[in-house]
Design an enzyme around this catalytic site. Structure first.
Site, short mmCIF file in Angstrom:
data_model
loop_
_atom_site.label_atom_id
_atom_site.label_comp_id
_atom_site.label_asym_id
_atom_site.label_seq_id
_atom_site.Cartn_x
_atom_site.Cartn_y
_atom_site.Cartn_z
N GLY A 23 0.81 -1.23 0.00
CA GLY A 23 0.00 0.00 0.00
C GLY A 23 0.84 1.27 0.00
O GLY A 23 0.66 2.14 -0.85
N SER A 91 12.58 -11.88 0.46
CA SER A 91 12.46 -11.29 1.79
C SER A 91 13.74 -10.54 2.14
O SER A 91 14.84 -11.07 1.97
CB SER A 91 12.21 -12.36 2.85
OG SER A 91 12.37 -11.80 4.13
N CYS A 157 14.39 1.82 19.98
CA CYS A 157 14.74 2.57 21.20
C CYS A 157 13.61 2.53 22.22
O CYS A 157 13.85 2.57 23.42
CB CYS A 157 15.03 4.03 20.85
SG CYS A 157 16.76 4.32 20.44
N CYS A 169 -5.94 -20.73 28.49
CA CYS A 169 -7.10 -21.49 29.00
C CYS A 169 -8.41 -20.84 28.55
O CYS A 169 -9.42 -21.54 28.40
CB CYS A 169 -7.02 -21.67 30.51
SG CYS A 169 -6.59 -20.18 31.36
N CYS A 443 20.78 0.16 19.65
CA CYS A 443 21.62 1.19 19.03
C CYS A 443 22.59 1.88 19.97
O CYS A 443 23.39 2.69 19.52
CB CYS A 443 20.75 2.22 18.31
SG CYS A 443 19.88 3.33 19.41
N1 LIG Z 1 10.46 -9.44 5.07
C1 LIG Z 1 9.96 -8.78 4.04
N2 LIG Z 1 10.70 -8.59 2.94
C2 LIG Z 1 10.20 -7.93 1.86
N3 LIG Z 1 8.94 -7.44 1.83
C3 LIG Z 1 8.16 -7.61 2.89
C4 LIG Z 1 8.63 -8.28 4.06
N4 LIG Z 1 7.63 -8.29 4.96
C5 LIG Z 1 6.58 -7.67 4.40
N5 LIG Z 1 6.89 -7.24 3.16
C6 LIG Z 1 6.01 -6.54 2.21
O1 LIG Z 1 5.63 -5.29 2.74
C7 LIG Z 1 4.42 -4.90 2.07
C8 LIG Z 1 3.54 -4.18 3.06
O2 LIG Z 1 2.44 -3.66 2.37
P1 LIG Z 1 0.96 -3.63 2.93
O3 LIG Z 1 0.99 -3.20 4.34
O4 LIG Z 1 0.14 -2.83 2.00
O5 LIG Z 1 0.58 -5.17 2.95
P2 LIG Z 1 -0.23 -6.05 1.90
O6 LIG Z 1 0.10 -7.47 2.24
O7 LIG Z 1 0.01 -5.62 0.50
O8 LIG Z 1 -1.73 -5.68 2.26
P3 LIG Z 1 -2.74 -6.40 3.25
O9 LIG Z 1 -1.92 -6.95 4.39
O10 LIG Z 1 -3.64 -5.28 3.68
O11 LIG Z 1 -3.42 -7.46 2.43
C9 LIG Z 1 3.77 -6.16 1.51
O12 LIG Z 1 3.75 -6.08 0.10
C10 LIG Z 1 4.68 -7.26 2.00
O13 LIG Z 1 4.84 -8.31 1.07
ZN LIG Z 2 17.77 2.38 19.61
#
Ligand SMILES: Nc1ncnc2c1ncn2[C@@H]1O[C@H](COP(=O)(O)OP(=O)(O)OP(=O)(O)O)[C@@H](O)[C@H]1O
Ligand SMILES: [Zn+2]
Length: 625
Positions: A23, A91, A157, A169, A443
Site C-alpha cells: 500500500g 524477503s 529505542c 485457557c 543502538c
Molecule cells: N520481510 C519482508 N521482505 C520484503 N517485503 C516484505 C517483508 N515483509 C513484508 N513485506 C512486504 O511489505 C508490504 C507491506 O504492504 P501492505 O501493508 O500494504 O501489505 P499487503 O500485504 O500488500 O496488504 P494487506 O496486508 O492489507 O493485504 C507487503 O507487500 C509485504 O509483502
Molecule cells: Zn535504539
C-alpha cells in the site's frame, strides 16, 4: 525551482532502497520516480493478490499472482523510462541482504507491515550506517520518522506493545467473546494443516487453574470423568490430546480428515470433556455440545450468501465440510513436498474453515456469531487500509528523504497524521526527532545488556532460541556462547547445535547468573544476556528487563518493568505531540508505538494474530533497462 540545481540532481542519482511494494510502497515508488530519483532498488517477498488492487494502484487485474516488486518496478519504469530500477522478489530478512548490501544505498525507505522485518532493517541500517525512513499507517493514522545512527532514536529505542494476547485457557476452555473462538479456529487450522505450535493446542486443557481444588488436583464431575479420563467409556470422549497421546493432526490423519468425525470430536466430545471440568461452569453458562447428525441436511440456504450477513448453523456446517475437504486435499499434496499449508485470509477455503469453526464454537458457547466479513477482519487483525492515508505517508517519506539526501539534517522531522485537526487546524503534525535512547539494547554504543528471567531447569534451548532470541529480540540467525563455560549453546551454522535443542539450559551447565554473549552476524547485532533463574516460571515463561531490581515490586502489581518503561516513553511522546499538536494517538504497528517484548510470568498467552511470515519465494532479480 531553485533547489533543482546540478548538485541536487546529482544527489538524485544515488542508489536508494525501497523495502515493501504494498500500500505505502506503490505510492512511494511512483513518488520517487516522479521526483527524479534515478537509481531505485525495490524488494518485496509477496505476489499480487486480488484484494490489493483497490489501493495498490501500480497493479492491475492481469498482474494477480505476479511478484509485487517486479510489477511495481515495471510500472515505475513505464512512468519514467530513464529510471534504473532493480527489483528483488524476496524477503529482506534473507542472508543475501546483509550489511554490505545495505552499504550501497544513500538511504533506505521502509514501507513494511510487520515488526520483525522493520526491526531487521533497522539493525542493518544501523550496522551499515545508512539513514532509514520508517513509516506506518493504520486506518486514518499514519507516521513517518527518520532514523540516523547516533542522531535520532532507532526503531527499537522504545519497546513496542505486544500484539493483544489471551490466556491459553480462555481460548481452549472458556471462550466468552467471538475473538476467542476465532483465535481458537486459527490455531486449529495450524494444528491440522499448518506449522504446529505446541503452545497453540486447541484441545481442552485439563490443567486449567480454575479447575483445581485447593489441593491443586483437577476436579472432574463423576460421570464424565470416568468417561473421559480412565478410558472405561468411549475413547472419543477424551480430548484429542489425551487420546493415546495422538496430536490433533495425527488424530485427524488416522480418521482421514473425515469432516463428520472431526466435527464430533471437536464440537461434541471435547465439549463434553470441558463440561466434566465442573469448576469451570460454576459461574458460567455451560456450553452446548453439537453433533454432526443434528445437521443432516448439510445444505444451508442458498439465499444466505452475502458475506456481510449472519449465516445459519446449517450453512456454516456446509461451509466447514467443503473447506475441510479442500484443505485436506491440498495438505496431502503439500506433504509430498514436505510442506505444510499457511493460513491466509485471502484464501477462500482457509478463510471459510476458520469462519465456520469459529462460528460453530461461538454457537456452542452462546457467544454472538459473526459474518464472514467480520471474521475476516478480526482474523486478519485488519484495520482497513485507506489509500489516501498511504498516499499522505508516502508523500511525507519523500519529503524527509529529500532532506536527508541533501544533508539538511537539522530540517528532518517526525511526522504524524492526526485523527482530527489539532487546535491549529492541522491534520499533519511534526516534531523534531527524539535522540537515541542511551539504554537501547540495539543502538546504544556502549554496554548492550539485558536481563532475562526464566527457569533454567525447564526452559529448553529451542524455546530460548525461538521465543526469546527470535520472537522477542527479533534476531534472525543467532549465535550464543555461555561465557562461564565457554560452551556454544546455539550456532547459526546449520546442524552444529541441533543435538542441544531439546535439552533444558541447566543440562548444559547454565546456572543462575550465567551470561550469554549473543550475536547475529546477519544483523551485525550483539547483546549480552544475563540469566536469572526463577523457580516458579513454567518452561516457556520468561521476562526481559533492563533492570533486575525492579522485578519484585512490579511483579506483585502485575506490571512489568519494561511495560512501565514503555508506558512512560509513550506518555512522554503523547505529552509532546498531544500537548503541542493535539495528537496523542500512537499509530498501531507504526514507528513510535510500543511493544512489551516479554510474556507475563505464569500466564500462558496466545497472540490474536501473529504477523505470519509469508512464504518466501526463490530470489529473482533483474534490472529493467
Ligand atoms: N520481510 C519482508 N521482505 C520484503 N517485503 C516484505 C517483508 N515483509 C513484508 N513485506 C512486504 O511489505 C508490504 C507491506 O504492504 P501492505 O501493508 O500494504 O501489505 P499487503 O500485504 O500488500 O496488504 P494487506 O496486508 O492489507 O493485504 C507487503 O507487500 C509485504 O509483502
Ligand atoms: Zn535504539
Amino acid at each position: 525551482m531553485t533547489w533543482r540545481n546540478a548538485d541536487f540532481l546529482q544527489k538524485l542519482q544515488k542508489p536508494i532502497l525501497v523495502v515493501g511494494a504494498g500500500g505505502i510502497g506503490c505510492e512511494l515508488i511512483k513518488n520517487l520516480v516522479l521526483t527524479g530519483f534515478k537509481n531505485i532498488h525495490v524488494i518485496d517477498l509477496d505476489t499480487i493478490d486480488v484484494s490489493n488492487l483497490n489501493r495498490q494502484f501500480l497493479f492491475r487485474k492481469e498482474h494477480v499472482g505476479k511478484p509485487k516488486a517486479q510489477v511495481a518496478a515495471e510500472a515505475a519504469k513505464a512512468l519514467c523510462p530513464d529510471v534504473n530500477i532493480k527489483f528483488y522478489h524476496d524477503s529482506i530478512m534473507k542472508e543475501d541482504y546483509g550489511v554490505e548490501f545495505f552499504q550501497q544505498f544513500a538511504i533506505v525507505l521502509n514501507a513494511l507491515d510487520n515488526k520483525a522485518a522493520r526491526s531487521h532493517v533497522n539493525r542493518l541500517c544501523l550496522g551499515a550506517v545508512v539513514p532509514l525512513v520508517e513509516s506506518g499507517s493504520s486506518g486514518y493514522l499514519g507516521q513517518v520518522a527518520v532514523i540516523m545512527k547516533g542522531k535520532t532514536e532507532c526503531y527499537e529505542c522504545v519497546p513496542k506493545p505486544a500484539q493483544k494476547t489471551f490466556p491459553g485457557c480462555t481460548i481452549r476452555n472458556t471462550p466468552s467473546e467471538p475473538i476467542h473462538c476465532i483465535v481458537w479456529a486459527k490455531s486449529l487450522f495450524n494444528q491440522l494443516f499448518g506449522e504446529v505450535d505446541p503452545d497453540d493446542d486447541v484441545s481442552p486443557d485439563p490443567n486449567d487453574e480454575e479447575n483445581q481444588n485447593p489441593k491443586g488436583n483437577t476436579v472432574m464431575s463423576k460421570s464424565s470423568s470416568t468417561a473421559s479420563m480412565d478410558g472405561n467409556n468411549s475413547e472419543n470422549s477424551k480430548p484429542v490430546s489425551e487420546t493415546e497421546k495422538l496430536s490433533t493432526r495425527q488424530w485427524a490423519a488416522v480418521n482421514n480428515y473425515d469432516p463428520e468425525k472431526l466435527f464430533n470430536k471437536l464440537f461434541f466430545d471435547d465439549i463434553n470433556y470441558l463440561l466434566s471440568m465442573s469448576n469451570l461452569w460454576k459461574e458460567r453458562r455451560k456450553p452446548t455440545p453439537l453433533q454432526w447428525s443434528q445437521f443432516l441436511s448439510g445444505e444451508g440456504s442458498s439465499r444466505e450468501s452475502s458475506v456481510n450477513t449472519l449465516w445459519s448453523l446449517d450453512k456454516w456446517c456446509n461451509v466447514y465440510e467443503k473447506a475441510i475437504q479442500e484443505l485436506a486435499k491440498r495438505f496431502d499434496e503439500s506433504a509430498k513436498e514436505n510442506r505444510v499449508l499457511t493460513w491466509d485470509k485471502d484464501d477462500e477455503p482457509s478463510m471459510n474453515f476458520v469462519a465456520a469453526c469459529a462460528n460453530i464454537r461461538s454457537h456452542i458457547f452462546h457467544i454472538p456469531e459473526k459474518s464472514l466479513f467480520d471474521v475476516k477482519s478480526m482474523a486478519g487483525n485488519i484495520v482497513p487500509a485507506i489509500a489516501t492515508t498511504n498516499a499522505c505517508v508516502a508523500g511525507m517519506i519523500v519529503v524527509e528523504a529529500l532532506k536527508v539526501i541533501r544533508e539538511e539534517f537539522d530540517k528532518v522531522r517526525s511526522i504524524y497524521i492526526l485523527r482530527q485537526p489539532n487546535p491549529r487546524g492541522k491534520i499533519l503534525a511534526d516534531d523534531e526527532p527524539v535522540g537515541p535512547n542511551p539504554h537501547c539494547y540495539v543502538c546504544s554504543s556502549h554496554k548492550r545488556e539485558i536481563f532475562v528471567r526464566l527457569n533454567i531447569h525447564t526452559m529448553l534451548v529451542k524455546t530460548f532460541e525461538s521465543k526469546i532470541l527470535k520472537q522477542s529480540l527479533n534476531m534472525v540467525a543467532p549465535d550464543v556462547i555461555d561465557l562461564f563455560t565457554n560452551r556454544i549453546i546455539i550456532s547459526s551454522e546449520e546442524g552444529e547445535t541441533d543435538a542441544l535443542m531439546d535439552k533444558p539450559l541447566a543440562e548444559l551447565g547454565v546456572k543462575n547468573g550465567s551470561q550469554f554473549d549473543c550475536d547475529d552476524y546477519l544483523q551485525k547485532f550483539e547483546i549480552r544476556i544475563m540469566l536469572l533463574h526463577h523457580e516458579e516460571f513454567k518452561s516457556d515463561d520468561f521476562e526481559i528487563t533492563t533492570d533486575p531490581h525492579v522485578h519484585t515490586a512490579k511483579a506483585e502489581n502485575g506490571v512489568h518493568p519494561e511495560a512501565e518503561i514503555a508506558e512512560s516513553h509513550r506518555k512522554e511522546e503523547e505529552h509532546k505531540n498531544g500537548n503541542k499538536e493535539g495528537n496523542g494517538q500512537p499509530v498501531e504497528d507504526g514507528v513510535l508505538s510500543m511493544e512489551i517484548i516479554e510474556k507475563s510470568p505464569g500466564l500462558k498467552r496466545k497472540a490474536v494474530d501473529t504477523n505470519d511470515e509469508k512464504e518466501t519465494s526463490p530470489k529473482r532479480s533483474r534490472i529493467i533497462e
